[in-house]
Design an enzyme around this catalytic site. Sequence first.
Site, PDB file in Angstrom:
ATOM      1  N   HIS A   1      81.015  60.447  48.020  1.00 13.98           N
ATOM      2  CA  HIS A   1      82.446  60.509  47.714  1.00 13.98           C
ATOM      3  C   HIS A   1      83.149  61.363  48.758  1.00 13.98           C
ATOM      4  O   HIS A   1      82.501  61.930  49.645  1.00 13.98           O
ATOM      5  CB  HIS A   1      82.691  61.018  46.294  1.00 13.98           C
TER       6      HIS A   1
ATOM      7  N   HIS B   1      84.914  64.289  48.949  1.00 14.64           N
ATOM      8  CA  HIS B   1      85.167  65.727  49.015  1.00 14.64           C
ATOM      9  C   HIS B   1      84.581  66.339  50.285  1.00 14.64           C
ATOM     10  O   HIS B   1      83.490  65.974  50.730  1.00 14.64           O
ATOM     11  CB  HIS B   1      84.630  66.418  47.761  1.00 14.64           C
TER      12      HIS B   1
ATOM     13  N   ASP C   1      83.123  69.006  51.251  1.00 17.10           N
ATOM     14  CA  ASP C   1      81.801  69.615  51.341  1.00 17.10           C
ATOM     15  C   ASP C   1      80.681  68.582  51.309  1.00 17.10           C
ATOM     16  O   ASP C   1      79.503  68.938  51.401  1.00 17.10           O
ATOM     17  CB  ASP C   1      81.602  70.663  50.233  1.00 17.10           C
ATOM     18  N   HIS C   2      81.058  67.317  51.201  1.00 17.95           N
ATOM     19  CA  HIS C   2      80.083  66.229  51.238  1.00 17.95           C
ATOM     20  C   HIS C   2      80.218  65.366  52.490  1.00 17.95           C
ATOM     21  O   HIS C   2      79.342  64.536  52.745  1.00 17.95           O
ATOM     22  CB  HIS C   2      80.230  65.338  50.001  1.00 17.95           C
TER      23      HIS C   2
ATOM     24  N   HIS D   1      84.186  61.367  38.501  1.00 17.21           N
ATOM     25  CA  HIS D   1      84.469  62.608  39.238  1.00 17.21           C
ATOM     26  C   HIS D   1      85.574  62.330  40.252  1.00 17.21           C
ATOM     27  O   HIS D   1      86.552  63.075  40.356  1.00 17.21           O
ATOM     28  CB  HIS D   1      83.187  63.078  39.921  1.00 17.21           C
TER      29      HIS D   1
ATOM     30  N   ASP E   1      78.217  64.164  42.830  1.00 23.56           N
ATOM     31  CA  ASP E   1      78.780  65.104  41.857  1.00 23.56           C
ATOM     32  C   ASP E   1      79.033  64.439  40.510  1.00 23.56           C
ATOM     33  O   ASP E   1      79.902  64.875  39.748  1.00 23.56           O
ATOM     34  CB  ASP E   1      80.087  65.701  42.396  1.00 23.56           C
TER      35      ASP E   1
ATOM     36  N   HIS F   1      74.937  69.921  43.754  1.00 21.14           N
ATOM     37  CA  HIS F   1      75.194  71.356  43.634  1.00 21.14           C
ATOM     38  C   HIS F   1      74.176  72.043  42.720  1.00 21.14           C
ATOM     39  O   HIS F   1      73.665  71.444  41.774  1.00 21.14           O
ATOM     40  CB  HIS F   1      76.590  71.614  43.063  1.00 21.14           C
TER      41      HIS F   1
END
Length: 266
Positions: free
Chosen positions: A56, A58, A60-61, A112, A140, A178
Amino acid sequence: MLHIHTIPAFEDNYFWLIQPDTQSPNSYIVDPGSAQIVQDYLKQHQLHLKGILITHHHHDHIDGAAELSDSYQCPIYGPRSPRIPQVTHYLGEGDSLPLGSLSARVLALPGHTLDHIAYLIEPPILAQTPSSPPHLFSGDTLFGAGCGRLFDGTAQLLFTALKRIAELPDNTLVYGGHEYTLANLRFAQTIEPDNAQLNLRQATEALKRQQGRATLPTQLGIEKETNPFLRCHLNSVRCSAEQISGMTLATDADVFTSLRLIKDRF
């Protein structure tokens, strides 16, 4: 033989490096939020990057994807989303992605985020034993003892996504993005304080973290016994959600929606 490398990053992220055959250095990274961390790991372990898998949008991904793609001249696989312009090869529900001698099946799991997908590596049917489980890279969507927050998705979408995951074999190993397990377990214990499996898991996972070990991957069967977001059909979970929310919850989806709101404030 398949090997999954755990690469801790930032405060609580995990990047998962898939090495389809330990006799070959070729590997694939899932959700690289940092290029440098992945490059250092590849160099240290003498591995070569053949592809990048995104779940996805975000940051941090995805933030390391473009640099890694340039460095290793490899494709970036992911959902069709204007928020992930780095993707070079779009994937959606039911697609099959070759990973060396293996393949990953793509599951669309919005909730999410609306663009969320997951990657499921299943062993050949004749090799499906407890020692060769399916591997789900859930981003996530599903964590140890918890699930993702709602951003642009809805509670109904995420509830449906988790129900779909719950239909996979109990020995499926789930690789979430995470390290949230201990915090999630503290919340779960407020929902089911009399769940013996949950209390045992809390002690087991706490010991892992004290020893500097990851609590992931987690086994889906354990999640079904201890993760309240997969247990919304149970009277114990419904009663707790109703008591905390002060509302009558008519359906399992209502229970899930209430739990997600309660967890947001926990």
